[in-house]
Design an enzyme around this catalytic site. Structure first.
Site, PDB file in Angstrom:
ATOM      1  N   ARG A  91       0.830  -1.211   0.000  1.00  0.00           N
ATOM      2  CA  ARG A  91       0.000   0.000   0.000  1.00  0.00           C
ATOM      3  C   ARG A  91       0.863   1.259   0.000  1.00  0.00           C
ATOM      4  O   ARG A  91       0.469   2.288   0.533  1.00  0.00           O
ATOM      5  CB  ARG A  91      -0.938  -0.002   1.200  1.00  0.00           C
ATOM      6  CG  ARG A  91      -0.220  -0.025   2.552  1.00  0.00           C
ATOM      7  CD  ARG A  91      -1.213   0.127   3.681  1.00  0.00           C
ATOM      8  NE  ARG A  91      -0.514   0.161   4.963  1.00  0.00           N
ATOM      9  CZ  ARG A  91      -0.852   0.943   5.968  1.00  0.00           C
ATOM     10  NH1 ARG A  91      -1.858   1.784   5.837  1.00  0.00           N
ATOM     11  NH2 ARG A  91      -0.207   0.898   7.111  1.00  0.00           N
ATOM     12  N   ASP A 247      10.824  -7.160   8.231  1.00  0.00           N
ATOM     13  CA  ASP A 247      10.484  -6.204   7.175  1.00  0.00           C
ATOM     14  C   ASP A 247      10.261  -4.807   7.736  1.00  0.00           C
ATOM     15  O   ASP A 247      10.109  -3.854   6.964  1.00  0.00           O
ATOM     16  CB  ASP A 247       9.249  -6.668   6.392  1.00  0.00           C
ATOM     17  CG  ASP A 247       8.031  -6.843   7.264  1.00  0.00           C
ATOM     18  OD1 ASP A 247       8.060  -7.734   8.144  1.00  0.00           O
ATOM     19  OD2 ASP A 247       7.041  -6.104   7.091  1.00  0.00           O
ATOM     20  N   ASN A 248      10.253  -4.673   9.058  1.00  0.00           N
ATOM     21  CA  ASN A 248      10.145  -3.370   9.698  1.00  0.00           C
ATOM     22  C   ASN A 248      11.446  -2.961  10.373  1.00  0.00           C
ATOM     23  O   ASN A 248      11.445  -2.095  11.247  1.00  0.00           O
ATOM     24  CB  ASN A 248       9.018  -3.373  10.736  1.00  0.00           C
ATOM     25  CG  ASN A 248       7.648  -3.532  10.111  1.00  0.00           C
ATOM     26  OD1 ASN A 248       7.450  -3.201   8.948  1.00  0.00           O
ATOM     27  ND2 ASN A 248       6.706  -4.059  10.861  1.00  0.00           N
TER      28      ASN A 248
END
Length: 482
Positions: A91, A247-248
């Site tokens: 997104r 992924d963060n």
């Protein structure tokens, strides 16, 4: 004056398997709600031009600026310990890169800009306005606290509703980062056995973030050092990231992805706010250990670049990883030593720090206000049993007398410089977001303004923002906003 963005898009020059090119999905009725004029100036952008109707169309994703090359980035990641081989920007879109006034390369990204090739089934690729404003508030607070972080340039309302259990107003955030390369970016190519892409990515990251690194092991070492410092700084302000997936975890060492994050009020080390962290994996106290786990996944992804002898590569990676415990312990001690007004390392400091934290936990003390009150001499008032603090204070005062500048005024100045008076307390953030969903931005702008000066004693009309929540105001859960 029309908006001019001097894009120089290095990531877009990498092989196409690193991303998918696509344009943002237009929204119905964009409205600029917040603009970070100071950050715009840092980036060399004209803040007035960013407020024009044409610029708002770009910030909403309804138009693409000249020189922009929108990309959805590919990455993978471990989420709550389980590996997902494909995640990617589901997104968000990287609009491009600019070189700021200090000569630093910065990404410009839209979050909430619609579905991409990496969107999960059923995802609309949008963001509710609440999480957009939360990231704006908290990321800018982190910047003011001196903690490496992604930044927020603009927040736009879309004029559309998104469904997250119920209909909510939609928003788009313009996020600024040193880069959006994550541990999960390396995992994406490692999982595919794409050693060529791993080497290209490693060379790109070294050139962009760690030019002093001479190879893969140096890169691993440099990332470990930055991440150890970052998590120690989080601990020093009571920050809980809430979703420390690989992924963060940003390779650049910035705080990224402000989803279910929050700051501790009453000091309880195993505090969890995230609504999806059912087992406390990402609690406050677990963050240094979880970061070690994430860095081990990074080291594993890099193994194919460390030579044909896998056993030797593993040994080298392990030796480098073994530096992490001492680094994070040292960084943690440095952060908390400063919070106690101490300027040099002495044996016994770690024990002194730990003793205070244990007493705070037992005494139900507010984390932020207790440390701030060390400067005014009334920290004991924050304990259920003040005599517990008195027992510790005697040892602290003895330690302070051995400082080069032990005078009360010098100590108080150091304490005020290291301990914020104001943080984005979760109940105040939630109150601001609730008002914003009803069209009232005043609490949000008031909070952002106060948080820009965290180490100053707030004026009387902002003092309420320093108060811990009452039982009725306390918020126990935060949400990721996807």
């Amino acid at each position: 004056m029309p908006l001019e963005i001097p894009f120089d898009n290095s990531y877009a020059r990498l092989p196409e398997r690193f991303f998918v090119r696509q344009s943002p999905v237009p929204v119905k009725a964009p409205e600029l709600l917040l603009l970070n004029r100071g950050l715009a100036a840092e980036l060399g952008l004209d803040a007035d031009a960013l407020q024009t109707p044409d610029a708002v169309q770009i910030l909403a994703g309804n138009a693409v600026a000249a020189g922009s090359d929108p990309l959805a980035l590919a990455y993978a990641g471990h989420q709550f310990g389980g590996f997902s081989p494909v995640l990617g920007d589901g997104r968000a879109l990287l609009l491009g890169e600019v070189v700021d006034r200090q000569g630093k390369r910065r990404d410009i990204q839209l979050k909430g800009s619609g579905r991409t090739a990496f969107s999960r089934p059923g995802s609309d690729g949008r963001a509710p306005l609440g999480p957009v404003l939360r990231e704006f508030i908290v990321s800018e607070a982190m910047e003011a606290l001196g903690i490496p972080t992604t930044r927020s340039l603009a927040a736009v309302a879309t004029g559309e509703r998104v469904i997250r259990g119920q209909a909510e107003p939609g928003g788009v955030l313009t996020r600024i980062a040193a880069s959006h390369i994550r541990i999960g970016t390396f995992q994406y190519f490692a999982a595919r056995g794409d050693t060529e892409a791993l080497q290209i990515l490693t060379d790109h990251v070294i050139a962009r973030h760690f030019p002093e690194a001479s190879g893969t092991l140096d890169l691993l070492d440099a990332v470990i050092a930055r991440q150890a410092q970052l998590v120690a700084q989080w601990m020093g302000v009571g920050f809980i990231h809430g979703v420390m997936n690989t992924d963060n975890t940003s390779i650049s060492g910035e705080t990224i992805d402000f989803g279910p994050c929050a700051f501790i009020d009453t000091f309880v080390p195993n505090t969890v706010y995230s609504s999806i962290d059912h087992h406390g994996r990402y609690s406050y106290q677990n963050q240094p250990d979880i970061l070690a786990w994430n860095l081990a996944q990074f080291a594993t992804a890099l193994l194919p670049l460390m030579g044909a002898d896998r056993e030797a590569a593993i040994a080298s990676a392990q030796a480098t990883m073994e530096l992490y415990p001492d680094r994070v312990r040292g960084a943690w001690c440095d952060v908390f030593r400063r919070k106690l007004g101490l300027t040099r390392d002495e044996e016994g400091d770690e024990r002194l720090i730990g003793d205070l934290l244990s007493r705070m936990a037992a005494g139900q003390a507010d984390f932020t206000n207790t440390f701030r009150a060390l400067a005014t001499g009334n920290a004991r008032d924050h304990f259920v049993q003040p005599e517990s603090f008195d027992q510790w204070e005697e040892n602290w005062r003895s330690r302070l007398r051995r400082e080069p500048e032990p005078g009360a005024e010098a100590v108080a100045e150091r304490l005020r410089a290291a301990n914020p008076a104001i943080i984005p307390r979760n109940h105040r953030v939630e109150q601001a977001l609730s008002a914003a969903s009803d069209g009232d931005l005043a609490p949000t702008t008031r909070l952002i303004g106060a948080l820009s000066r965290p180490f100053e004693d707030p004026p009387a009309d902002l003092e309420d923002l320093t108060h811990p929540p009452t039982d009725d105001e306390r918020v126990y859960r935060t949400f990721c906003g996807t």
